[in-house]
Write an enzyme that holds these catalytic residues in place. Structure first.
Site, PDB file in Angstrom:
ATOM      1  N   LYS A 124       0.831  -1.202   0.000  1.00 39.86           N
ATOM      2  CA  LYS A 124       0.000   0.000   0.000  1.00 39.86           C
ATOM      3  C   LYS A 124       0.868   1.255   0.000  1.00 39.86           C
ATOM      4  CE  LYS A 124      -1.810   2.030   3.534  1.00 39.86           C
ATOM      5  NZ  LYS A 124      -2.561   2.408   4.754  1.00 39.86           N
ATOM      6  N   ASP A 142      -6.649   0.877   1.011  1.00 37.12           N
ATOM      7  CA  ASP A 142      -6.695   0.919   2.473  1.00 37.12           C
ATOM      8  C   ASP A 142      -8.085   0.477   2.930  1.00 37.12           C
ATOM      9  OD1 ASP A 142      -8.334   3.041   1.851  1.00 37.12           O
ATOM     10  OD2 ASP A 142      -7.264   4.505   3.086  1.00 37.12           O
TER      11      ASP A 142
END
Length: 214
Positions: A124, A142
């Site tokens: 991420k 997320d």
């Protein structure tokens, strides 16, 4: 998990997002690629506002890996101790700074694999940096994007990698660069976890979420 939306519906959704905010921005403060890496790494299990408050002073004295190494782990801790897991995060910031100096000449590498090899940097974080700094259409999934993707049918998937792949596969190319920012902001401020603000939602009529709030 909602059923995957079709091409035309997804195009309409992102057209509305783009009309509302053509150039969405990430909310983590940074001054260069290095400070962006550090900020995103610090943001795990913390709010962007909390990270920005902590890094304001940190980046004023250490905006390069060389300066961060000179500051030292204890110096980093003094600046970020208001953030959760600050000791481990400070240790990772020093480790990744050393690697950048020793292996990359102090520059931040621009490949996902190289970024993910840095301590405290996961997929991420790497995707955020690739997208925000280099404009690469990487999708940093997320909790907000995972929720919005699955609720709405924009990008359903059983885990974050599946949602990332669904965004890449189904969102039209001309919306890919900003897709993750539109989805994050939508999840952060409208499609919130406990009581989504469906009455104020731009895409209420297109979303497949069955338990819309009145």
């Amino acid at each position: 998990m909602a059923k995957q939306l079709d091409y035309h519906t997804i195009r309409e959704i992102f057209t509305r997002f783009a009309d509302a905010e053509a150039e969405p921005k990430g909310e983590l403060d940074h001054v260069n690629a290095y400070t962006l890496v550090v900020a995103v790494a610090l943001s795990a299990q913390a709010t962007d506002a909390g990270v920005n408050k902590a890094t304001r002073g940190l980046f004023a004295v250490a905006d390069t890996p060389e300066k961060m190494l000179a500051l030292g782990e204890e110096g980093v801790i003094e600046h970020i101790k208001t953030i959760g897991l600050y000791r481990n995060k400070a240790k990772n910031v020093i480790k990744l700074s050393r690697i950048l100096v020793e292996q990359y000449g102090g520059a931040v590498p621009c490949s996902r694999a190289a970024l993910e090899s840095l301590p405290g940097v996961g997929r991420k974080t790497a995707n955020v940096v690739l997208n925000m700094w280099w404009g690469h259409p990487a999708q940093a999934v997320d909790t907000h994007i995972f929720r919005v993707g699955n609720r709405s049918g924009i990008a359903p998937g059983k885990d974050v990698v599946a949602v990332e792949r669904a965004i890449e596969d189904h969102v039209p190319v001309d919306f890919q660069r900003h897709a993750h920012h539109w989805l994050i902001l939508h999840g952060r401020y409208t499609c919130v976890a406990r009581k989504p603000k469906c009455q104020a939602c731009l895409i209420r009529d297109l979303c497949r979420y069955e338990d819309k709030t009145p």
